[in-house]
Design an enzyme around this catalytic site. Sequence first.
Site, PDB file in Angstrom:
ATOM      1  CE  LYS A  63      -1.724   1.794   3.893  1.00  0.00           C
ATOM      2  NZ  LYS A  63      -1.656   3.253   4.134  1.00  0.00           N
ATOM      3  CG  ASN A  64       2.045   2.935   3.545  1.00  0.00           C
ATOM      4  OD1 ASN A  64       0.913   3.299   3.214  1.00  0.00           O
ATOM      5  ND2 ASN A  64       2.374   2.697   4.803  1.00  0.00           N
ATOM      6  CB  CYS A  71      -5.166   7.514  11.726  1.00  0.00           C
ATOM      7  SG  CYS A  71      -5.933   6.407  10.611  1.00  0.00           S
ATOM      8  NE  ARG A 107      -0.119  10.716  10.676  1.00  0.00           N
ATOM      9  CZ  ARG A 107      -0.594   9.761   9.886  1.00  0.00           C
ATOM     10  NH1 ARG A 107      -1.865   9.400   9.965  1.00  0.00           N
ATOM     11  NH2 ARG A 107       0.194   9.152   9.018  1.00  0.00           N
ATOM     12  CG  ASP A 131       2.210   1.573   9.717  1.00  0.00           C
ATOM     13  OD1 ASP A 131       1.842   2.459  10.506  1.00  0.00           O
ATOM     14  OD2 ASP A 131       2.632   1.814   8.572  1.00  0.00           O
ATOM     15  NE  ARG A 188      -8.908   5.203   3.534  1.00  0.00           N
ATOM     16  CZ  ARG A 188      -9.424   6.402   3.324  1.00  0.00           C
ATOM     17  NH1 ARG A 188     -10.440   6.818   4.017  1.00  0.00           N
ATOM     18  NH2 ARG A 188      -8.921   7.193   2.420  1.00  0.00           N
TER      19      ARG A 188
HETATM   20  N1  EPU Z   1       6.449  14.310  11.088  1.00  0.00           N
HETATM   21  C1  EPU Z   1       6.698  15.624  11.367  1.00  0.00           C
HETATM   22  N2  EPU Z   1       6.787  16.506  10.311  1.00  0.00           N
HETATM   23  C2  EPU Z   1       6.638  16.110   9.029  1.00  0.00           C
HETATM   24  C3  EPU Z   1       6.379  14.766   8.746  1.00  0.00           C
HETATM   25  C4  EPU Z   1       6.284  13.869   9.800  1.00  0.00           C
HETATM   26  O1  EPU Z   1       6.839  16.020  12.530  1.00  0.00           O
HETATM   27  O2  EPU Z   1       6.716  16.950   8.128  1.00  0.00           O
HETATM   28  C5  EPU Z   1       6.367  13.340  12.188  1.00  0.00           C
HETATM   29  C6  EPU Z   1       5.011  12.641  12.262  1.00  0.00           C
HETATM   30  O3  EPU Z   1       4.078  13.407  13.013  1.00  0.00           O
HETATM   31  C7  EPU Z   1       5.369  11.324  12.930  1.00  0.00           C
HETATM   32  C8  EPU Z   1       6.765  11.039  12.369  1.00  0.00           C
HETATM   33  O4  EPU Z   1       7.280  12.297  11.921  1.00  0.00           O
HETATM   34  O5  EPU Z   1       5.474  11.507  14.309  1.00  0.00           O
HETATM   35  C9  EPU Z   1       6.809  10.059  11.222  1.00  0.00           C
HETATM   36  O6  EPU Z   1       5.877  10.452  10.227  1.00  0.00           O
HETATM   37  P1  EPU Z   1       6.043  10.023   8.692  1.00  0.00           P
HETATM   38  O7  EPU Z   1       6.120  11.259   7.880  1.00  0.00           O
HETATM   39  O8  EPU Z   1       7.142   9.025   8.591  1.00  0.00           O
HETATM   40  O9  EPU Z   1       4.663   9.304   8.420  1.00  0.00           O
HETATM   41  P2  EPU Z   1       3.660   9.493   7.198  1.00  0.00           P
HETATM   42  O10 EPU Z   1       4.434   9.709   5.942  1.00  0.00           O
HETATM   43  O11 EPU Z   1       2.604  10.473   7.547  1.00  0.00           O
HETATM   44  C10 EPU Z   1       3.682   6.974   6.577  1.00  0.00           C
HETATM   45  C11 EPU Z   1       2.648   5.910   6.375  1.00  0.00           C
HETATM   46  C12 EPU Z   1       2.057   5.498   7.708  1.00  0.00           C
HETATM   47  C13 EPU Z   1       3.174   5.060   8.656  1.00  0.00           C
HETATM   48  C14 EPU Z   1       4.269   6.127   8.741  1.00  0.00           C
HETATM   49  C15 EPU Z   1       5.469   5.692   9.558  1.00  0.00           C
HETATM   50  C16 EPU Z   1       1.777   6.425   4.180  1.00  0.00           C
HETATM   51  C17 EPU Z   1       0.665   6.950   3.361  1.00  0.00           C
HETATM   52  N3  EPU Z   1       1.597   6.424   5.501  1.00  0.00           N
HETATM   53  O12 EPU Z   1       2.995   8.077   7.162  1.00  0.00           O
HETATM   54  O13 EPU Z   1       1.247   4.387   7.418  1.00  0.00           O
HETATM   55  O14 EPU Z   1       2.655   4.866   9.945  1.00  0.00           O
HETATM   56  O15 EPU Z   1       4.720   6.479   7.429  1.00  0.00           O
HETATM   57  O16 EPU Z   1       6.045   4.540   9.006  1.00  0.00           O
HETATM   58  O17 EPU Z   1       2.795   5.991   3.656  1.00  0.00           O
HETATM   59  C18 EPU Z   1      -0.458   2.806   7.783  1.00  0.00           C
HETATM   60  O18 EPU Z   1      -0.131   2.287   6.720  1.00  0.00           O
HETATM   61  O19 EPU Z   1      -1.262   2.293   8.588  1.00  0.00           O
HETATM   62  C19 EPU Z   1       0.118   4.108   8.148  1.00  0.00           C
HETATM   63  C20 EPU Z   1      -0.387   4.874   9.101  1.00  0.00           C
END
Ligand code: EPU
Length: 429
Positions: free
Chosen positions: A18-19, A113, A118, A303, A395
């Site tokens: 998915k990701n 979520c 975030r 995750d 999803r």
């Molecule tokens: N963060 C910041 N600033 C940013 C971006 C992130 O402070 O600009 C923080 C976030 O709040 C969090 C941490 O950094 O505390 C990591 O966030 P990350 O950006 O890595 O997560 P994401 O890109 O929003 C993706 C996956 C998530 C998964 C996370 C961590 C997608 C669409 N989503 O989210 O997937 O938990 O990486 O591996 O790729 C899931 O699949 O169930 C899911 C939630």
Amino acid sequence: MIQGGPPLHGEVAISGAKNAAVAIIPAALMVDGVCRLENLPQISDVEMLLTILRELGAGIRHIDKSTVEIDCTDVHFQDAPFELMRKIRASYYLIGAMLGRFGTAKTTMPGGCNFGVRPIDQHIKGMTALGASVLVENGFIYANAGENGLVGAKIYLDKVSVGATMNIMLAACMAKGKTVIENAAREPHIVDLANFLNSMGADIRGAGTDSIRINGVTRLHGGTYTIIPDQIEAGTFMCAAAATGGEVLVKNVIPRHLECISAKLRECGATVEEYGDAVLVRRTGRLRSTNIKTQPYPGFPTDMQPMMGVLLCLAEGTSVISEGIYDNRFKYMDELRRMGAEVQVDGRTAIIEGVGGFHGTNVRACDLRAGAAVVVAGLCAEGKTLVEDIHYIERGYEDFVGKLSGLGADIRRVTDCDPVHGCAAIFCD
Ligand code: EPU
């Protein structure tokens, strides 16, 4: 509706990641030609993104259930369809892709979520370093590269972020000159996005390490790309096999991506055997407690935390889970308590006292992985468990009910939901 009890037995084939898919589909917007994507998971997040691209003018052709051809050759800049965009977090990749392709982007702020705050400040920091002006106003993001277009830069991420790393890669691959992303995320889907872009003509090196170097190219061309298997879907079935005391061959996986999960399952008393592209998980004795700390890859993935949480609720002794990524990812524990779990949550820490078993009741899927976790709990519970809000699960998991039934679970779907328009849920992943 789940009638708990039967241990899972048999074989299950894992779908595409998915990701990775949710970044690669927006990336196709930058390609001048036809992108043929193979091993796309049939999940509603993918349907949603394909619908968004179609509304932007892309030609989308489904070849078979997991193969799609995307042709964005004649797409021109327009605002992204906001109503669809705000339903999916990964729509933020359209900022990088639109900036790369058109030099300008207008999208909605992604939600997420409710795992706590975030922010996307690191995405914005990266785009700004490449020369874009970025304005966030009234829930919209406006980004513009100006007359000179994007120019490569050295970017140090203050936080390891999957989304920011991939978004900057997208924007930078057609910027002028060289971009270096330091403190980059290293997840398998980062490598997959880089491999996809490279196979379409980009020049990206170092993906999978914390330093990614990108030499800008002037054009991406079409081609065929096969998406990697989903690490978290595989881990979910591995946990389900161990939790129910069954024996399952999880096929179409990359065992190396699963090592952190295999290691924890072994600590809990399961046997995990690795083959070329499969893992066999078996558990006969009692589950043992262990401790988990979630971290960016190659650490234990956040995750997988809810599925391991279910297992530890059934393990003998006391376990501690420390959540290292999100402030609030233990809401599913309220649902597990309704099923008999004994858990204390304090901020980012959960202390679990193992209980002999769960009892079935009505529970909710609070989000995608929380939903998968309560289903796994239902499989182990005595009696019937009704899981509501399963649109969250759909999803990110292809045919979850069908795959579990194939392993002998007594589970059925009792209502229907349209994958793109009919689900009330927003901002899941
Ligand atoms: N963060 C910041 N600033 C940013 C971006 C992130 O402070 O600009 C923080 C976030 O709040 C969090 C941490 O950094 O505390 C990591 O966030 P990350 O950006 O890595 O997560 P994401 O890109 O929003 C993706 C996956 C998530 C998964 C996370 C961590 C997608 C669409 N989503 O989210 O997937 O938990 O990486 O591996 O790729 C899931 O699949 O169930 C899911 C939630």
